[in-house]
Design an enzyme around this catalytic site. Structure first.
Site, mmCIF file in Angstrom:
data_model
loop_
_atom_site.group_PDB
_atom_site.id
_atom_site.type_symbol
_atom_site.label_atom_id
_atom_site.label_comp_id
_atom_site.label_asym_id
_atom_site.label_seq_id
_atom_site.Cartn_x
_atom_site.Cartn_y
_atom_site.Cartn_z
ATOM 1 N N THR A 337 0.822 -1.219 0.000
ATOM 2 C CA THR A 337 0.000 0.000 0.000
ATOM 3 C C THR A 337 0.855 1.267 0.000
ATOM 4 O O THR A 337 2.057 1.225 0.185
ATOM 5 C CB THR A 337 -0.912 0.021 1.230
ATOM 6 O OG1 THR A 337 -0.130 -0.266 2.381
ATOM 7 C CG2 THR A 337 -2.021 -0.988 1.113
ATOM 8 N N ASP A 338 0.171 2.410 -0.184
ATOM 9 C CA ASP A 338 0.847 3.702 -0.203
ATOM 10 C C ASP A 338 0.816 4.347 1.175
ATOM 11 O O ASP A 338 0.747 5.570 1.290
ATOM 12 C CB ASP A 338 0.163 4.653 -1.187
ATOM 13 C CG ASP A 338 0.035 4.057 -2.554
ATOM 14 O OD1 ASP A 338 1.047 3.572 -3.060
ATOM 15 O OD2 ASP A 338 -1.070 4.072 -3.108
ATOM 16 N N SER A 363 1.295 8.530 5.060
ATOM 17 C CA SER A 363 0.624 8.519 3.775
ATOM 18 C C SER A 363 1.673 8.918 2.755
ATOM 19 O O SER A 363 2.156 10.033 2.768
ATOM 20 C CB SER A 363 -0.538 9.505 3.773
ATOM 21 O OG SER A 363 -1.061 9.599 2.485
ATOM 22 N N ARG A 364 2.044 7.964 1.896
ATOM 23 C CA ARG A 364 3.200 8.219 1.037
ATOM 24 C C ARG A 364 2.883 9.101 -0.166
ATOM 25 O O ARG A 364 3.774 9.737 -0.705
ATOM 26 C CB ARG A 364 3.802 6.889 0.572
ATOM 27 C CG ARG A 364 4.573 6.199 1.682
ATOM 28 C CD ARG A 364 5.411 5.064 1.135
ATOM 29 N NE ARG A 364 4.718 3.794 1.247
ATOM 30 C CZ ARG A 364 4.792 3.000 2.302
ATOM 31 N NH1 ARG A 364 5.505 3.338 3.352
ATOM 32 N NH2 ARG A 364 4.138 1.862 2.343
ATOM 33 N N VAL A 365 1.630 9.115 -0.596
ATOM 34 C CA VAL A 365 1.332 9.947 -1.767
ATOM 35 C C VAL A 365 0.270 11.005 -1.501
ATOM 36 O O VAL A 365 0.074 11.908 -2.294
ATOM 37 C CB VAL A 365 0.893 9.085 -2.979
ATOM 38 C CG1 VAL A 365 2.015 8.201 -3.429
ATOM 39 C CG2 VAL A 365 -0.348 8.300 -2.664
#
Lengths: 496, 72
Positions: A337-338, A363-365
């Site tokens: 997941t992101d 939250s990477r994006v």
């Protein structure tokens, strides 16, 4: 009488349609029937993922091909299947009927309604297994998906097309978080799909009830494969949910899918794999359990405008034991997941709900998709909270603190309090921004920690009465300009 | 020689089987076995090793009932 005539007409036309051509079918025979799985002989031409039909009209799905025998998972009641029964090849890969009429309904893993209402009339078929869109078709995430939950929208923002894992022990609000997000999509032009895998029927019923009570069923589809259904259907449920999501995405719509939960999905797949005698690996899961989830979650994406511009946002849920996120399935899904939202039992018990562990959640994006207004207030919040956590750990042993440290601790305690939020009460962007602005800029510093909640409510209700225009403006523009800030300051001062 | 089973509602005569072979030439390569199955109502079912040709009333009725069930 009219209905009967109609049916007779239909029968007549069906009979004409079928005609007198001979029926030619490839067939095999059932050798073994096990829990949800049938081993069949013959059918030498059958392909992987093809659908077969047993003599009693139950369908099967081929997932294992051998020289002389094939393994199929049985899609439905397997108690009526006997050894030696004939199995016919149907010649197509597994697909589910999808339709606009599904919105507001409850369906099973095969796309059939299970809520006792009428059948769907206009359907198209979508394949259950599909390769995810490639890089050419994709676009980076840049539109926010407002969850309506302060702590998430401010600190771990989610964008449309993102895959954000919700992880934590049982009973600490994972489903609640996801359901709140569904409720908050009212009027946001997002179609929500809640996919229940291996859940108790009572829990699914209560989730549907909550969604309905909050008026969110008009944009929601529930795909239900409860614990009492065969594992084969539990295994299929998330793929079906994604197929339904892809149908809407292909029409350029934004879709949110909640997979509740993937731990039970992995269990279902483990059971099938063990029955099919596939080699067992770590924790007895088969070797392809990573691919099981990666191919599912890869299908969540944001399409480029050239390809319709739709999106699928995925919120998979994974349950941990004793907060241990280093076991097999959690580590797998975390890496797919992101980002993840990590819920913690200790926080939950101390009254911080949603019990989000801010340090471990990322939250990477989503940052690229956060609204400007939120970015402006959340930047400071993030920094303050990080410093607060660090200092709080140290200061437990110190009796005398300097003024600055005390002020930090003071502010931090209040910031933690304002991130607490009741369930099923998502807030609009402007409401969130106002509250976080107030706390981050020290308007609540003089108020006792236990009374922060009251003050928050006071600000919110004051905004709802006197600040309507401000709320509308910020919600529409998604930006806070100088004059908005001045007005907000005035409103907060008046409210307190 | 591979076997092929022909199901019918009564025992077929040699002439009838010959007629059938004439219509379906591929049957020549098989050893034909005739079996009686009254449940077919009328017509024939020809069963190869892994393929079935259903020419019976029962099969046709089944087909209709399935179609009707799916559509309503």
């Amino acid at each position: 009488m009219k209905k009967l005539d109609h049916l007779i007409e239909k029968a007549k036309s069906t009979i004409q349609e079928i005609g007198t051509a001979p029926i030619i079918k490839d067939y095999g025979q059932v050798l073994e029937v096990k829990d949800g799985v049938a081993i069949i002989s013959g059918l030498s031409n059958v392909g992987y993922g093809e659908v077969v039909e047993f003599q009693n009209q139950v369908k099967g799905y081929v997932i294992d091909i051998d020289e002389e025998r094939n393994g199929t998972i049985i899609l439905g009641d397997y108690l009526g299947i006997k050894g030696g029964d004939l199995v016919f090849r149907l010649g197509y890969t597994l697909s589910v009927p999808v339709s606009k009429e599904m919105i507001g309904r409850v369906v099973n893993s095969l796309g059939h309604p299970v809520d006792g209402l009428e059948n769907f009339t206009q359907t198209t078929n979508y394949p259950v297994e599909k390769i995810a869109p490639g890089v050419i078709k994709r676009k980076s995430v840049d539109v926010p998906l407002q969850t309506g939950i302060k702590v998430i929208d401010a600190l771990v923002p989610i964008g449309r097309g993102q895959r954000e894992l919700i992880i934590g022990d049982r009973g600490i609000g994972k489903t609640t978080l996801a359901v709140d997000t569904i409720i908050n999509q009212k009027g946001q032009n997002v179609i929500c799909i809640y996919c229940a895998i291996g859940q108790r029927n009572s829990k699914i019923a209560s989730v549907i009830e909550t969604i309905r009570e909050n008026g969110a069923m008009n944009h929601t589809i529930v795909v239900s494969a409860s614990a009492s259904e065969p594992v084969s259907l539990q295994y299929l449920a998330p793929y079906t949910a994604t197929a339904i999501g892809e149908y809407f995405m292909d029409q350029g719509k934004d879709v949110l899918i909640v997979y509740d939960d993937l731990t039970k999905h992995a269990w279902a797949y483990r059971q099938l794999s063990l029955i099919l005698r596939r080699p067992a690996g770590r924790e007895a899961y088969p070797g392809d359990v990573f691919y099981l989830h990666s191919r599912l979650l890869e299908r969540a994406c944001r399409l480029d405008e050239k390809y319709g511009g739709g999106s699928i946002t995925a919120l998979p849920i994974v349950e941990t034991l004793e907060g241990d996120i280093s076991t097999y399935i959690p580590t797998n899904v975390i890496s797919i997941t992101d980002g993840q939202i990590f819920l913690e039992t200790d926080l939950f018990n101390s009254g911080i709900r949603p019990a989000v562990n801010i340090g471990l959640s990322v939250s990477r994006v989503g940052g690229a998709a956060q609204t400007k207004a939120m970015k402006k207030v959340a930047g400071k919040l993030k920094l303050d909270l990080a410093q607060y956590r660090e200092m709080a750990a140290f200061s437990q042993f110190e009796s005398e603190l300097d003024e600055q440290t005390r002020q930090f601790l003071n502010r931090g305690a209040r910031l933690t309090q304002i991130l607490v939020q009741d369930k099923n009460q998502p807030l609009s962007l402007a409401h969130q921004v106002a509250i976080i602005y107030a706390a981050a800029n020290g308007y609540l510093d003089k108020i006792e920690v236990t009374k922060v909640k009251e003050s928050e409510e006071r600000i919110l209700s004051y905004l709802n009465q006197k600040g309507r225009r401000w709320l509308e403006r910020v919600n529409k523009k998604n930006v806070i300009e100088e004059e908005d800030e001045v007005e907000l300051k005035k409103l907060i001062n008046e409210a307190l | 020689m591979k076997k092929v089973v022909i199901y019918s509602t009564y025992e077929l005569s040699h002439q009838e089987i010959d007629k059938l072979v004439e219509k379906i030439p591929s049957l020549k390569n098989y050893q034909i076995v005739n079996q009686v199955d009254k449940s077919l109502i009328a017509g024939l079912v020809i069963k190869f090793a892994d393929r079935i040709i259903d020419l019976s009333i029962k099969g046709r009725l089944n087909n209709i009932s399935k179609k009707l069930y799916e559509e309503t």
